[in-house]
Scaffold this motif. Sequence first.
Motif, short mmCIF file in Angstrom:
data_model
loop_
_atom_site.label_atom_id
_atom_site.label_comp_id
_atom_site.label_asym_id
_atom_site.label_seq_id
_atom_site.Cartn_x
_atom_site.Cartn_y
_atom_site.Cartn_z
N THR A 270 0.83 -1.20 0.00
CA THR A 270 0.00 0.00 0.00
C THR A 270 0.87 1.25 0.00
O THR A 270 1.89 1.30 0.70
CB THR A 270 -0.91 0.02 1.26
OG1 THR A 270 -1.70 -1.17 1.27
CG2 THR A 270 -1.82 1.23 1.27
N VAL B 213 0.41 5.45 0.59
CA VAL B 213 -0.49 6.50 1.08
C VAL B 213 0.01 7.84 0.55
O VAL B 213 1.17 8.19 0.75
CB VAL B 213 -0.54 6.52 2.63
CG1 VAL B 213 -1.52 7.58 3.11
CG2 VAL B 213 -0.91 5.15 3.17
N VAL C 293 -3.88 4.70 -1.27
CA VAL C 293 -4.81 5.35 -0.35
C VAL C 293 -4.66 6.86 -0.53
O VAL C 293 -3.56 7.39 -0.44
CB VAL C 293 -4.53 4.96 1.11
CG1 VAL C 293 -5.38 5.77 2.07
CG2 VAL C 293 -4.77 3.47 1.31
N VAL D 152 -5.45 10.75 0.63
CA VAL D 152 -5.75 11.51 1.84
C VAL D 152 -5.81 12.99 1.49
O VAL D 152 -4.93 13.51 0.81
CB VAL D 152 -4.68 11.28 2.93
CG1 VAL D 152 -5.11 11.96 4.23
CG2 VAL D 152 -4.41 9.81 3.15
N ALA E 230 -0.49 13.22 4.44
CA ALA E 230 -0.43 11.79 4.14
C ALA E 230 -0.26 10.97 5.41
O ALA E 230 -0.94 9.96 5.61
CB ALA E 230 0.71 11.52 3.17
N LEU F 294 -2.87 8.05 8.29
CA LEU F 294 -2.61 6.82 9.04
C LEU F 294 -2.79 7.00 10.54
O LEU F 294 -3.11 6.04 11.25
CB LEU F 294 -1.17 6.33 8.79
CG LEU F 294 -0.84 5.77 7.41
CD1 LEU F 294 0.64 5.45 7.33
CD2 LEU F 294 -1.66 4.52 7.13
N TYR G 247 -6.92 5.48 7.45
CA TYR G 247 -6.66 4.13 6.95
C TYR G 247 -5.95 3.31 8.02
O TYR G 247 -4.95 3.76 8.61
CB TYR G 247 -5.78 4.19 5.70
CG TYR G 247 -5.45 2.84 5.14
CD1 TYR G 247 -6.41 2.08 4.47
CD2 TYR G 247 -4.17 2.29 5.30
CE1 TYR G 247 -6.11 0.83 3.97
CE2 TYR G 247 -3.86 1.04 4.80
CZ TYR G 247 -4.83 0.30 4.13
OH TYR G 247 -4.53 -0.94 3.63
N VAL H 140 4.30 5.66 3.14
CA VAL H 140 3.63 6.95 3.19
C VAL H 140 4.56 7.98 2.54
O VAL H 140 5.73 8.07 2.89
CB VAL H 140 3.25 7.35 4.63
CG1 VAL H 140 4.46 7.38 5.55
CG2 VAL H 140 2.55 8.69 4.65
#
Length: 334
Positions: free
Chosen positions: A188, A190, A214, A216, A296, A300, A306, A316
């Motif tokens: 993943t 971010v 993801v 943001v 970002a 988290l 997320y 990230v």
Amino acid sequence: MNSPLAYGDIKAATERAAGHIRPVTLTLFDPGAIRTAHRDPLDDRDPAPCNVWAAMEFMQHTGSFKARGAQNFIQAHKEAGTLPQTGVTIASGGNAGLACAWAAAQQRVRATVFLPTTAPAVKVDKLRAYGADVELVGDEYAEAAEACAEFARTSGALASHAYDHPLIAAGAGTLMEEIHQQLPQVDTVVVAVGGGGLFTGVATAARHHGVRVVAVEPENCRALNAAIEAGHVVDVPVDSIAADSLGARRTSTMARHAAQQAGVPSFLVPDEEIVKARRALWDHRRLAVEYGAATALAGLTATGGYVPQCEENVVVILCGANTDPTTLTPRPLS
């Protein structure tokens, strides 16, 4: 720009960028720094933490990822023989202008940069240091963009864009290529979203590699989130501490398409969580990043953000550091 970005565009950008940009550095956060999803209650094993890396893209030329897109844009036009004597022009919240000015200076090309009057002084000063002509217009990026478009029409300067151009987005996508090359097991990524150039490039490359993305955004700068919700690009209000880098009034059609194609989850975070994430990076890592980059990480760390699964490999992206470092420490009592 209505055409979807293709992975081949990013591969071409990667070849152009070779030797002109700094490869991204990945650094692992301390184990347990980011909370993970709960295991099955019948599973009595100790939960394994997720693995979270910071992509230190704020160490890039000009202090942000924008150097990638600007380099690709300028190099592509140089190859095509379409760099005019009147130079290039761009509207920006600051970072895209810095990148454009830097890339143009390498080719001895004039750069005229339009910014809103709210642009941080640190970015204006750096632009002038790169030799750019700086024009401050209006209170928002959209107003600076209108003035930039008029200047391009009347001067003949080549118009670049902060995010809504395939060459800009493809250049940004080279970051995802480097992340995947260094960390093939990444699950993943971010990414903070403003207008959507970085997001479009990263999401396009990530989809090719089977990596989740993801998105943001600040609660009050939600251009992509609103476009996903509406099913088409819409205008949104802009009011966030991160507006200088994430304050686009609307996202690009490319970004909305990339989000739709990849089924991207979109999260919104309040300004107070962005401030906390930025301060945490300084307090625990001595990393001075701008609010857009901290957004970002807030995706988290904020409640409702997320939540990775145990053992998930997450990167990230800390995308920029053109910030005033004096805002990172409390002011002394008078």
